[in-house]
Write an enzyme that holds these catalytic residues in place. Structure first.
Site, PDB file in Angstrom:
ATOM      1  NE  ARG A 199       0.520   4.681  -0.912  1.00 43.58           N
ATOM      2  CZ  ARG A 199       0.183   3.359  -1.044  1.00 43.58           C
ATOM      3  NH1 ARG A 199      -0.360   2.724   0.047  1.00 43.58           N
ATOM      4  NH2 ARG A 199       0.352   2.758  -1.789  1.00 43.58           N
ATOM      5  CG  ASP A 246       1.880  -2.086  -4.072  1.00 44.35           C
ATOM      6  OD1 ASP A 246       2.108  -3.154  -3.572  1.00 44.35           O
ATOM      7  OD2 ASP A 246       1.155  -1.310  -3.874  1.00 44.35           O
TER       8      ASP A 246
END
Length: 539
Positions: free
Chosen positions: A169, A453
């Site tokens: 990603r 996150d």
């Protein structure tokens, strides 16, 4: 007279790193420079278009499926390309940053896929950007074994057939990489992450029987998916691999993308592998886009917004139906629980919740789901094994019973829950703790037994902002105000100082994190992304 040679990328304001010359080769940097020349102007136009769309939502307080792409949705004849063997069974995926220890543990975890994350689980320090690339290449070359100097524990890869398939990603379109510039202009972080990884590993992965596979974050429209598709076409030609080798799974983690799922798959159809339901960023996107839409768009505490909330249910059901109609994988959301080494009762309760969540996803028709910790892999695996058995996926479940109207996706007031004072305190506490770690270069952080996150920090500060601007009154009679947020933040900072001690507190970036959280939570001019002002402070 020959044309002048094109400018080359400059490495700016960056200390040399060990073995960086293996990543930052002249040929790799030339490829990234060409990506930048070809595609950054369109990326800039699409970022401007985001602002225009946001202004339109502010004016209308609504969204709808696009009339101009109705023909794409109505055409039942098209499907995405068949999944390659390495991505056909995705029943459990583990996520995490690309540091050396995580790389080995994730590949060994027993999950089918590892989302190797240069985005929300990674603070984009130069070290993380470059050495993360090196760690992935080392893993493919099987030269990543190491011994942790602190613990003395050794880490080594299992046999090749036991390792997870990597889906990488890159950063979202909004972020720059200030350390790589062309003629004084920073290259988008997405092109740096994608370009370096693709250039070094595309052929290497093909030789391993896999391929260059990607998760695309923060996508807001099918036009952004079209940009990525054009990048894939260009990149495959550039290095001389067959068209269609790249596969991309798009995170439907913005409210605007939820209205364009079919169009996103259509734009990427030769390269599409599936869609994913990402919860925290999705909620953050709802707040960001409808922040001035009045009381009916006010979200309650983030932990009260489960995937069974009616508007979240509409989103996930539509995602499964859309994917399976077009032959794509539908990947479910994150189980973020981090098991406690000290409290068996906490684990027991949490594991039951994780199991219920994964059972629901498997029974709804998802083909796989995410976990944040290796201990959760067996739980998620059992949920999907019970439904899939020997089948690699359940794309044959078309979910034609699902019907979602445009208003269903933004029916926030269908949820019977309200913001609470404890929710405000939790948002402040988690926000400060996460931002402090991010400023030290850590993107995935265990806080209160959850792996947090950047999306966590975004929903935390967005909710503080929304509750204050909507003049929310909590159940204890307190009004959500800037002064209350400052008071709670000061109390949390004092509690952290007492908890960790003066020396550790002073060595960290706690005051800086406190100040930044309040800045992005209280400024009238709402920052599009917390990571933009935070990146200015990341050293």
């Amino acid at each position: 007279m020959s044309a002048p040679a094109p400018s080359t990328l400059a490495i700016v304001d960056a200390e040399p790193l060990p073995r960086q010359e293996e990543v930052l080769t002249d040929a790799a940097l030339a490829f990234v420079a060409e990506l930048h020349r070809q595609f950054t102007p369109r990326r800039n136009e699409l970022l401007a278009r985001r602002g225009e769309r946001r202004a339109e939502i502010a004016r209308t307080s609504t969204l709808d499926f696009l009339p101009e792409t109705a023909a794409v949705r109505a055409d039942d004849s098209w499907k995405v390309a068949p999944a390659p063997a390495a991505l056909n069974d995705r029943r459990v995926e583990i996520t995490g940053p690309t540091d050396r220890k995580m790389t080995i543990n994730a590949l060994n975890s027993g999950a089918k896929v590892w989302l190797a994350d240069f985005e929300d689980a990674s603070a984009p320090t130069w070290e993380n950007v470059v050495l993360g690339q090196l760690n992935l290449t080392d893993a493919y070359e099987r030269r990543i074994d190491f011994t942790d100097p602190k613990s003395g524990k050794s880490y080594a890869l299992k046999s090749a057939d036991e390792l997870a398939t990597v889906v990488m990603r890159p950063r979202g379109w909004h972020l720059e990489e200030r350390h790589l510039q062309l003629d004084g202009v920073s290259v988008p972080g997405a092109l740096v992450d994608f370009g370096l990884y693709f250039f070094h590993n595309a052929q290497r992965l093909i030789d391993l029987g896999k391929g260059p596979y990607f998760y695309l974050p923060k996508t807001e429209s099918h036009l952004e998916a079209r940009l990525w598709n054009d990048i894939f076409v260009f990149a495959q030609d550039y290095v001389g691999i067959p068209q269609g080798t790249v596969r991309a799974t798009v995170l439907i983690e913005t409210i605007t993308a939820a209205y364009e799922m079919e169009e996103i798959l259509y734009e990427l159809r030769d390269h599409a592998a599936g869609l994913n339901a990402g919860r925290w960023d999705y909620l953050f996107s709802i707040v960001k886009n409808f922040r001035d839409g009045g009381a009916k768009f006010v979200l309650p505490d983030r932990n009260a917004v489960t995937m069974t909330a009616p508007f979240m249910r509409a989103y996930t059901e539509l995602l499964v139906r859309t994917c399976h109609k077009r032959g794509a994988h539908a990947i479910g959301g994150m189980a973020a629980f981090i098991p406690s080494r000290r409290d068996a009762e906490v684990n027991k309760v949490a594991f039951e919740k994780v199991k219920a969540d994964k059972d629901r996803e498997a029974n709804d028709g998802f083909d796989g789901s995410w976990v944040a910790h290796p201990d959760l892999v067996p739980i998620a695996l059992a949920s999907f094994d019970a439904v899939l058995g020997e089948k690699p996926n359940q794309k044959d479940r078309l979910r034609e019973d699902v019907s979602v109207a445009p208003g269903d996706l933004i029916a926030i007031d269908s949820l019977d829950a309200s913001p609470t004072y404890d929710g405000l305190r939790n948002a402040v506490a988690v926000g400060i703790r996460y931002i402090e770690a991010w400023l030290r270069g850590l993107g995935a952080v265990a806080i209160f037994n959850l792996m947090e996150d950047a999306a966590t920090a975004e929903i935390s500060r967005s909710q503080i902002w929304q509750w204050i601007n909507a003049d929310v009154v909590f159940g204890n009679g307190e009004h959500a105000t800037a002064d209350l947020a400052r008071k709670v933040a000061a109390e949390e900072l004092a509690a952290i100082r007492e908890e960790i001690g003066e020396e550790t507190f002073t060595a960290g970036k706690w005051q800086q994190a406190h100040d930044l959280l309040l800045q992005v939570s209280l400024d009238q001019d709402y920052a599009d992304f917390l990571t933009l002002p935070a990146y200015e402070q990341l050293r």
